[in-house]
Structure formats: C-alpha cells, structure tokens
Motif scaffolding. Structure first.
Motif, PDB file in Angstrom:
ATOM      1  N   UNK A 109      11.140 -12.634  -1.107  1.00 45.44           N
ATOM      2  CA  UNK A 109      11.209 -11.292  -1.695  1.00 45.44           C
ATOM      3  C   UNK A 109       9.892 -10.580  -1.392  1.00 45.44           C
ATOM      4  N   UNK A 110       9.208 -10.081  -2.412  1.00 43.21           N
ATOM      5  CA  UNK A 110       7.939  -9.397  -2.141  1.00 43.21           C
ATOM      6  C   UNK A 110       6.728 -10.321  -2.274  1.00 43.21           C
TER       7      UNK A 110
ATOM      8  N   UNK B 236       0.825  -5.715  -2.875  1.00 44.89           N
ATOM      9  CA  UNK B 236       1.637  -5.561  -4.085  1.00 44.89           C
ATOM     10  C   UNK B 236       0.802  -5.079  -5.267  1.00 44.89           C
ATOM     11  N   UNK B 237      -0.287  -4.398  -4.982  1.00 42.13           N
ATOM     12  CA  UNK B 237      -1.135  -3.901  -6.063  1.00 42.13           C
ATOM     13  C   UNK B 237      -0.394  -2.870  -6.914  1.00 42.13           C
ATOM     14  N   UNK B 238      -0.628  -2.955  -8.195  1.00 41.06           N
ATOM     15  CA  UNK B 238      -0.007  -1.966  -9.096  1.00 41.06           C
ATOM     16  C   UNK B 238      -0.611  -0.585  -8.885  1.00 41.06           C
ATOM     17  N   UNK B 239      -1.680  -0.516  -8.118  1.00 37.41           N
ATOM     18  CA  UNK B 239      -2.323   0.780  -7.861  1.00 37.41           C
ATOM     19  C   UNK B 239      -1.803   1.452  -6.594  1.00 37.41           C
TER      20      UNK B 239
ATOM     21  N   UNK C 177       0.114   3.784  -4.250  1.00 36.35           N
ATOM     22  CA  UNK C 177       0.793   5.074  -4.402  1.00 36.35           C
ATOM     23  C   UNK C 177       2.226   4.929  -3.905  1.00 36.35           C
ATOM     24  N   UNK C 178       3.170   5.395  -4.693  1.00 35.87           N
ATOM     25  CA  UNK C 178       4.566   5.279  -4.257  1.00 35.87           C
ATOM     26  C   UNK C 178       5.339   6.585  -4.416  1.00 35.87           C
TER      27      UNK C 178
ATOM     28  N   UNK D 108       7.103  -0.162  -0.360  1.00 34.23           N
ATOM     29  CA  UNK D 108       7.070  -0.272  -1.821  1.00 34.23           C
ATOM     30  C   UNK D 108       7.444   1.075  -2.448  1.00 34.23           C
ATOM     31  N   UNK D 109       8.342   1.010  -3.393  1.00 36.00           N
ATOM     32  CA  UNK D 109       8.743   2.237  -4.087  1.00 36.00           C
ATOM     33  C   UNK D 109       9.211   3.280  -3.101  1.00 36.00           C
TER      34      UNK D 109
END
Lengths: 988, 160
Positions: free
Chosen positions: A279-280, A310-313, A315-316, A727-728
C-alpha cells in the motif's frame, strides 16, 4: 565474450568463461546452493554450503572460476553442503513464516528450501547478546546472525566505511561495530550496505518490522509459543512440511508487495534501486547489482530518508491567498487563476516581467515543460534552476575549455584513474557513493588521492596529500601547478599539439608567468614543498580525474577557478581517455538534467543557444509558431530575477520545487523582493518558506509518485517509475504544467512523460536517440545520444566539443575575492552540507529518525581558535557578517583550522543566508556563498550540551580490516571442514 | 504586494483505512470466485443443510465420528514418545509377519490330540515362527530407546 564448456554432474554446459562457477551455473538455470557468496562481494567462504567435488577433492564452489574442461561433481559433495547448512541453522532460528524477511528474497530461507534438508542436525543455540535497536534505521539480531560476513565485506570493501568486523577468536563471535557491540556511537554512517546484503533477518530495516508479512506482526507472546509449537512438530514431521508453510507464506506476500525501480532524489550520483511498498508503506529500499551508477550501494538518504513521502505535512490541495490567509481551492479554480494572472501580467508588463524557476529535483520532462511554458506561451527566456546557486561556474569552466558542461566520463572512469584529485568537495558526505568507489580503488589497488580543501573531512584524512589553501585562493595553486607542468617536463606536449587550439596556447603560457611556486605559497599558504609533491604526483600520473564542487564554485570567481582546474587537466593530457577528465560533482539529483533540458536563461534544451537565429527557427518550427514568437534575448537568471522583482521590473514569478526564500543568498533581500511581486506561484510538495510569499500554492508529487527521467552527474539519463499513487489531490508536476498550458491556450495533450521525451528527442540534437524503451528497467544512456541510440559515456575521445574539435587553454588572471576578512570581520565562514541532511531539510527534516543523528545546529570552530577565545563544545556564539547575525552553539573540531569556521547550511529559521550577501561571480551570477567574512562573539549564555550527540557517527573510530577473516575461523581448534560434524557449530 | 503568511497543512490520510481494506477484500473475493461460491452457499443453505444433516445421521457416519472421537481422546492421553514406540513396533511386526509365506496344505483344525501333536510338529512350529517373530519384534521395539520420528524416518540424527 569468451566461452568455455564444463561438465557438471556429467552434463556438458557451455557458457561465459572465467566467471565464478556459481554465476555460470545460475546463467544455465542451475542453482548450486550458496549463502555467503554475492556477485557484488565475491567469495567470502564462510557459509560452507556450496561444496563441490573436482578431481576427487572437495572444494568450495564459490572459489572456482569456469574454464574449459572443468569436471564438477556436485552430487558427491551433498553431505558436505548439508553439514554447512546444518551449522548455519545452529546459529539461526528458522521461524520463516512469522519472519519479516520471508518476502521471497531471503537467501538463507531459499537456499535451505532448495536443499530439501529433512531435519536440521544441530540444535539452535542462542548467543549471549541482545538485539541491537540503537540505530534509527536498522536492527542487528545476533541470535539470527549466521556469521557469513557479507555485511563486513560490504562495509569494509564496497562502502569502505570500515566499521564492521567479526572476531572469530572469541567464544561467541558476532558482528562488531568499531570493534564493539553497539551500533550507536560507532562510525556507522547508516549507508545500509550491510542491511542490503544480509542474507537473512539478522540485519533488517526497521520499516520492515513488524508487519512486512501477514503473520509477522503478531505479539511476541503469541509468536514465541507458536514457534515453539512448530519446532516440536518438526521432531515428528521434519522440516519439509514446515518449509512448505513458509513457501506458501512467500506466495501470500507477493500480491501485496510491490517492487518498483526508482532513482534517488537527493544528490547527483543517481543511485537507482527498487523500492518495496505495501500500500503506501515503504517497506524498504533494495539496491541491486544491475543499477548502473551505484550497484548495491546507497547512502543514508537513499536507503532510509523517505519518511517525507507520507508526511502529514504534505500539501495535497491547491491553496489560494485571500484576505491575508490561504484557503483551499479546487485545481480548476487554482489553475484558472494562475493562467489568467500570468497572461494578464504578460499583456500589461511584457513577457520579461515574468520569471520561472524550474526544479533541479523534478524530472527532465518537467524541466522541459517549464521552459516551454516560459518560452513558448509567455515569450521570455527568464527561466532558470538552482544550478545558478551551485553548478554554473563549473559548467562555464568546462564550456570555456573543453565544450560540454558535464562530467567528462563516468564513475567507472573515476574508479580506474591512477590519481584522483578532489577540490572543494566533501565527497564522502555529499556524494557518498562516488566517495566509496574512490576509497575502494584506493584500498584495493592503491589509487592515489590529492585533496584540496579548507576542511579536514574524511577524504582529506584518507588523502596522500591534503592541500589546505587559504579560502578563495584555489585558482592560484591550480595555475601554479599548470605552470609547474610546463617548467618540469610534465606537460603532455603531444596531447597539446594534437588536441589544443594552438592559437591560444602562447597567450595561456604567458598568463601562467606570475604563478610561480613562491607566489603560490605566499598567496595560498600551501608550503612550496607540498605543492611540488602534488605537482610531481599529478605530472607523473598516467591518468587522473579531477573532481570539484561547491568549495570552488560558490565564490566570486568560481567560473575562473573551475576554468583553471580544467586547464590543469588539459596541460597534463587528462581528457578523452579512460580514467581521465574533469568532474563537477552535481549536487541535486537532477540539477544536471534541469539545465540539460532547458531551464537556463540562454539555451534551449540540449544547450542550443536562444540567440542563434537558426536554432530559434528550429524550435519555433517544432513548436508550431513563427520564430518571432520566441524571444532571442537572453533572459534573467534566478539571481537577477529576484533583484528585478525588488526593482519592480519582474512582476510575477513561478517557482517549482525550489526553496528560494531559504536557499538564495542574502535572504532578507530575497524576502523583500518576493513581497513586491504582483503575483507568485509556488509548486511544491510542502508548504515551504517560499510558499509563504505565494498567491497560489500548487501541491506537487515527489518522484516516487510519478514517472520520468533524471540525468545524474555522469550525464546518465535514467528512468524512474511510479511507486505510489499521488497523495491526496497532489499531482505530478508534468501534469500540472500540461493542464496549466491548456488553460493558457496551448493544449499539448501529454498523457505520459514518454511523449514529452519523444518531443525533446525530436528537436534537441544531443538527445536524438533517447527513448523510454532504451531506458527501460536498469538501462541508461549518457548524452550526447545519437539517433541510433549510441551514447557517450566518455567525452572527447574523438576531439573536443569546441570549434575545430580543439580544446582551449583559457588564460586567467588572479582576482581578489569580492569579500575577504579584515580587522573587524576577521574570520571566514565556510559552509556546506552534512551527510545525513539535505538542503533546507524539506525532505530529510520530515521525521524523527534523521533528526536524532544531528538534532541541533552548530558551528565548527578550530581547536586553535577555541583556545584563543575560550570556546568549548556548546558555547553559544554570535556569528555576525556584514549583513546579519545569528546565534549558534559551538562544536570544537580539528575538521577546521585557524580562523576558518564551518556552518552546516540546513538548519535555522533565517538560516545561513542571513549572513550571505549579494556578492557573486560576475560571469555566471552565482552567489559567493562561501566567501563570508564574519566576526565572532562568545555569548554570556549558559552552555548547551555538545550540539552533536555522542552517538553521531562523526565520533566513531573506524576499524579497517582487509575483509572477513575467515582464516581465523578455519584455524580454530573446533573447526573441522564439512562433511565432518562438529561440537559447537553455533560458535563459528 | 503579498505579505509573508503561514499555513497549517491539514494531514492527509496515509494508507488504507478499514473501509478501503474492506473494498479490496470484496474485490478479491469477487475476482477469485469466492463471493459466487459464498452466494451459492447462502442461497442453497437449507438444501445443503438437509443433505449434510442426512449424511451425518447415517449409522456409518455416526460410528465414524464417535470412533474418531474415541481415538482422539485416547491419543491425547498417550505421550508421543510411547505412541511413537507403539506405532513403529506395529510397523516392525507387520513387516516381519509380511515376510512369512504359508505352505498350501496346512489349513485344517488340529483338535485336542492334534494340538498335542502340534506341540511336537516341527512343521507347525515352522509355520508359527513368523507370528512369534512378529510378536518378538513388537515387544523388542517397545523396549527400544527411540530416536526422533523424523530421524528414524530419514536416517539423519538430530539434536535440534
């Protein structure tokens, strides 16, 4: 290819001659069991599982090379091979179905399964050591270690960091780090070589643990009894049924594990490898021997620094500035706004009021589209990339003297040179895999090494001669050595006669007249005797490669110094032959490609001049417009764009994947200029410091979320493949640019980067034969590439890329640096990268693992200066330049000397560029980042703990050995060669 | 003119959540025909259950299940090393008995006097010899200190 025929178990086999027997048999589809043998490491001879019989004698198969007439009997040696495997299993507990490493490439499991051993002879014995989890990226489990020594061989002789060893003389041998038992605090640089080659799960990536397989993540209180249960059942049913389970487990994992070839996005070495994902989740980076630039090698960043993906930061979603805040927007709205505003500004202020900064991290195809939008849609040549900040002086030096702005050969040429000269390059930290090749050539065949650098870094420590010039004086010693060659009969006169433009030769020789050794000693501070020593080494070498980097280019006369270095190579005839040439070490993964594919103010892709009417006509025709639609005026570069923004001449900027607000010199001025723009677009993975000034922020993808190609420092074009979906709602840059162009009236319709490459190859001469098919998998091409696909790994074998095919010895004069120390600003601040970090840390800074190695900023202070000013580790210092100041704790180290300081460029809110200035190389407008005169104040603030943790690899003490000491094992009293049984197989 | 402003990025979902996993499971079940089979099973459940119950309630099935249960209960009380001896003893006995080849004319009942004669009948003792040999091998095997089954089976000793 020479061939030979051997007889193997009575069967005649014909194949390549003089290759290892194991490789020969593999090519024939025959698997001779082996565990410690690895094609990239050779015969280590520790595992004892590859025995064969030849001429009635038992021999380890890994030691044999194929030759005509060899008769091998493997059947007669089966019991010896089985004894070897039994001994390994006394050291390694088989619990494969619940082991993370059982993904199909576990050498030990697969060999054991292939051997079809009914039951293991010896009981598995635990070792008196605990699993080492002290490294942020990998673990070492002594209980699973089979003491094969692959890791030691890779560390000592491939990476040549010389950390790992095995002492077979102790009761319970194990792998040692700097001779000790803990990884943290050793000299281990986390390059990952050992983990890559480990044939089992003894050395394992933390990202594989604990859920690489469907049954591996179960809690230990379940896993342990389950293992014990299966082990009990093995007493009755033997191993085949249990191995059947693990073989099924391998198959179970295959649909969910994806292996994708990609190319690293850090430095310019161009390491390619497989990325394993579920997966990711990025399970691991697995280098392979087929990778053309790096083989099995990586550094800490290529192997482990992918947490940013896969950073939550990330930009998506597109962002639009509105009422002094950013709000989320749809792609449609954001792209329409960008298209409308750019066209409005073009209409109102003209094409040259808009500037584009392309990305040296994005693909070639994306660089091409960036310049295509600038040139074709906007009508300006104001397009640039970050090579302006680093590499353009080197390119200028090469273009003045030999023609092409790229490395003149390959890494293989550097390896085979008799002498390597490294100037202003901390190669082992900034281009670690190339450094490994040099270290290996030096260790194995005595390659000579000269290093010229202010700092005593690792390569300087290893050098035969370390020249330590005063800052900014490299042109002097390089020119003095060129003169020395003529004066002492080392100039290659035949070469000069055949290959160098005679019209310039006399002028060049006259230009060398001031550069006597006495003058050089006086100007550079390098003792005359050392200069002579270096001159003799260079002059007598039959082949030499010269590598240089930012220590040369980021000065106010970097282009001239680069030219002087190239001159020196020409004078000694070191171009156009294997093992020779000039090699500017490209700093970003695609800083070479961004320039090659046209993100430069004066050239179309392939270095075709915008000022040449015929070239302009060619590009206009290819793009379907009249020549007049394309500007024939050289545009503005990064440096001037920012200055023009300040003056109001540039009204809009489009910045792709560059952290200009942090990376450009004199950041205060840069920030002021950005605030004056009418419109600014930033396209990036993260909300960067530059994005803070934007009107529209477009979320882009990293390389692992798209397809494309990069060019590495060798001019090698390599494909990378999409590993993960975007991502996103982020998008690949090529798609963003294609969609934007369509909204500006140019619907190009690209649906894959291959179409973009096809277009470039049809126009730019040096890429004529580049196709995605020719770059498939691990294949690569070095530009220039002929239409038939013939590429050019080594340049200038048929003459130089200059008028008449002749190189030019370019006359130079010494010029004072634009900024120097004086009575007030009495110190020189050198600066640069650290191995474990990269640039503004937008990638490496996204996660705690790399941070743990060097969590704090610091300035390196020499022991002499520390003693003079009362500075200790952790003392707070205020460093003040003529522009600004910053506070930073001290690290006292002999890597620097005298009045030179060194500041890593990664950290800080204002960062290093609070101190740098607008002074620059007038030939190429590259800021003189490394010419900063500063003063230093010791602050009356409580001392910090030492800023670099004691577990950092810089405090380790290497443990160099020739390789795995298998003789020690064989000489132990309790070792008997298989097939005889032994009492304590777990101990050797 | 654009002043410098910050922005807090909202985290994006990384990796599949339960809903995604479920979606993937459904897709795979469909692709491999498992959903069709499951649908078939569900739709035909009464008829399949009737067939299964009818089959279970046959005398032979009941005997088999009860005997299997008895066997399992008995097996659970025997340590493996004793059972191992027993199993291999029986194997040896059968092996010995199997080597016997009876003569064709010796199949009448002996009677009392005949039994006495039999005690002196060397031919008879010759014919009983395989059985006795089998019993002997059986008891010898029970007395033997045995290796692991897999070692006995493969001939390779193991301390593992």
């Amino acid at each position: 290819m020479a061939t030979c025929t051997i007889t193997y178990d009575g069967q005649p086999l014909t194949g390549e001659a003089d290759i290892p027997l194991i490789d020969f048999l593999t090519a024939q589809g025959i698997n001779l069991p082996h565990v410690c043998y690895h094609p990239s490491l050779g015969a280590i001879q520790t595992c004892d599982t590859c025995w064969v019989e030849m001429n009635g004698e038992l021999l380890r198969g890994c030691t044999l090379r194929c030759a005509d007439g060899m008769a091998i009997d493997s059947l007669a040696a089966r019991s010896a091979r089985e004894e070897g495997m039994d001994r390994l299993l006394a050291k390694h507990e088989l619990y494969c179905t619940v082991c993370e490493h059982n993904t199909g490439d576990c050498t030990l499991h697969n060999t054991f399964a292939d051997m079809k051993i009914p039951v293991q002879r010896y009981q598995f014995e635990r070792k008196p050591y605990v699993k080492d989890e002290t490294n942020p990226f990998y673990t070492y489990d002594p209980d699973q270690c089979i003491l094969c020594g692959r890791c030691v061989e890779a560390c000592q002789n491939v990476e040549v960091n010389e950390t790992l060893s095995i002492d077979f003389n102790v009761e319970h041998p194990r792998v040692l780090w700097d001779g000790g038992t803990e990884i943290a605090g050793s000299s281990c640089v986390s390059c990952g070589h050992c983990v890559t080659v480990c044939p089992c799960n003894a050395l394992l990536e933390k990202t594989m643990q604990p859920d690489a397989g469907p049954f591996t993540a179960m809690p230990q209180e379940v896993k342990r009894p389950l293992i014990d249960f299966i082990k009990s059942m093995e007493h009755t049913i033997g191993t085949p049924a249990v191995t059947g389970l693990s073989l099924m487990d391998i198959q179970l994992r295959q649909p969910e594990i994806k292996r994708t070839k990609t190319v690293c996005t850090y430095c310019g070495v161009g390491c390619a490898f497989e990325m394993w994902t579920r997966d990711r989740q990025i399970l691991k980076v697995q280098p392979v021997a087929d990778a053309p630039a790096n083989g099995i090698s990586t550094c800490i960043k290529g192997k482990f620094a992918w947490d940013f993906v896969n950073s939550s930061k990330r930009l998506t979603t597109p962002l639009i500035r509105e009422n002094d805040r950013f709000r989320e927007a749809s792609w449609d709205e954001a792209l329409s706004l960008v298209a409308r505003r750019l066209l409005e500004i073009k209409a109102e202020f003209g094409p040259d009021s808009i500037g584009f900064i392309g990305s040296s991290k994005a693909s070639n195809e994306e660089a091409y589209l960036t310049q295509k939008i600038a040139r074709l849609i906007i009508g300006t040549n104001s397009v640039d990339n970050s090579s302006r900040y680093c590499q353009n002086p080197a390119t200028m030096g090469l273009q003045r003297t030999v023609g092409y702005g790229g490395d003149s050969g390959t890494i293989h040429d550097i390896e085979k040179a008799e002498l390597v000269i490294i100037v202003g390059s901390n190669t082992s930290e900034n281009h670690p895999v190339i450094a490994s090749r040099i270290k290996a050539a030096r260790k194995h065949r005595g390659q000579k090494l000269i290093v010229a650098d202010l700092r005593r870094h690792e390569m300087a420590e290893r050098a035969d001669i370390h020249l330590r010039p005063k800052a900014s004086t490299d042109l002097v010693w390089a020119s003095a050595l060129a003169r020395y060659m003529f004066d002492h009969g080392h100039a290659d006169l035949d070469f000069l006669k055949k290959h160098v433009d005679p019209a310039k030769l006399d002028e060049y020789r006259r230009s060398l007249e001031p550069f006597t050794l006495d003058y050089a000693e006086q100007m550079t501070g390098i003792p005359k005797a050392q200069l002579i020593e270096a001159g003799e080494l260079i002059g007598r070498a039959t082949s030499a490669c010269l590598l240089w980097a930012m220590g040369i280019t980021q000065h106010s006369h970097g282009a001239d110094t680069s030219t002087a270095l190239s001159n020196l190579m020409l004078v000694t005839g070191n171009y156009g032959r294997p093992g020779t040439g000039g090699y500017p070490m490209r700093g970003h993964n695609n800083v070479q490609g961004a320039s090659d594919f046209g993100c430069l103010k004066n050239v179309y892709p392939g270095y075709e001049k915008v000022t040449d009417p015929k070239i302009r006509e060619k590009w206009a025709k290819a793009w379907g417009v009249a020549p007049e639609a394309l500007s024939d005026k050289v545009g503005e570069d990064n440096f001037l764009m920012v200055q023009d923004a300040e003056k109001g001449k540039v009204r809009a900027m489009y910045v792709i994947g560059e952290e200009t607000a942090f990376s450009d010199a004199d950041s205060k001025n840069v920030h002021e200029a950005f605030t004056k723009l009418d419109f600014m677009v930033v396209q990036d993975m993260f909300f960067s410091r530059t994005a803070e000034f934007a009107d529209v922020v477009l979320p882009a993808c990293p390389s692992v979320e798209k397809d494309g190609t990069f060019v590495n420092t060798e001019r090698r074009i390599q494909r990378f493949y999409q590993v993960l979906p975007p991502l996103g709602d982020s998008r690949p840059d090529w798609r963003i640019l294609t969609d934007l162009a369509a909204r500006m009236g140019h619907d190009w319709g690209y649906s894959h980067p291959a179409q973009i490459m096809h277009e470039v190859a049809g126009i730019a001469k040096i890429f004529a034969g580049v196709t995605y098919e020719r770059l498939e998998g691990w294949k690569s091409l070095h530009w220039p590439v002929e239409a038939d696909g013939t590429d050019t790994p080594l340049l200038y074998t048929e003459g130089f890329h200059m008028p008449g095919g002749k190189a030019v010895l370019y006359p130079l004069t010494w010029k004072e640096p634009a900024e120097a120390a004086d009575a007030e600003y009495d110190l020189i601040l050198d600066n640069g990268r650290m191995l474990e970090q990269f640039q503004a840390m937008n990638q490496t800074g996204r996660g705690p693992r790399i941070w743990s190695l060097s969590p704090k900023w610091f300035v390196e202070v020499s022991p002499e200066l520390a003693q003079e000013r009362g500075i200790e580790d952790g003392s707070w210092l205020r460093i003040t330049s003529r522009r600004g100041s910053l506070d930073v704790p001290a690290l006292v180290t002999d890597r620097v000397s005298g009045g030179n300081l060194f500041l890593p460029l990664h950290h800080g809110k204002p960062g290093l560029n609070a101190l740098t200035g607008e002074h620059h190389d007038p030939d190429v407008n590259t800021p003189a980042y490394k010419e900063i005169a500063v003063k230093l104040e010791v602050l009356r603030r409580a001392k910090d703990p030492p800023p670099l943790p004691d577990r950092n690899f810089r405090f380790g003490h290497r443990h160099p050995i020739d390789g795995v000491p298998v003789d020690e094992k064989w000489h132990r009293g309790d070792y008997l060669a298989p097939p005889r049984h032994i009492e304590h197989p777990d101990r050797l | 003119m654009a002043a410098r402003i910050g922005y807090d990025v909202k985290p994006t979902k990384i990796g599949p959540d339960a809903r995604d996993e479920l979606q993937q499971l459904l897709e795979n079940l469909h692709k491999h025909g498992m959903l069709r089979l499951a649908n078939d099973l569900v739709c035909a459940n009464s008829r399949i259950a009737k067939v299964a119950v009818d089959g279970l309630n046959k005398e032979g099935t009941l005997n088999a299940l009860q005997n299997l249960s008895l066997l399992l209960m008995a097996l659970s009380s025997i340590p493996p090393e004793r059972f191992q001896k027993l199993v291999f003893a029986v194997t040896d006995a059968l092996d010995s008995a199997g080597r016997h080849r009876p003569e064709p004319d010796q199949d009448e009942a002996p009677g009392l006097s005949g039994a006495y004669r039999m005690l002196n009948d060397e031919d008879l003792w010759r014919s009983l010899h395989p059985l006795i040999a089998g019993l002997k091998a059986f008891s010898q095997h029970l007395d033997r200190d045995e290796e692991k089954p897999i070692s006995v089976f493969t001939g390779k000793s193991s301390a593992a």
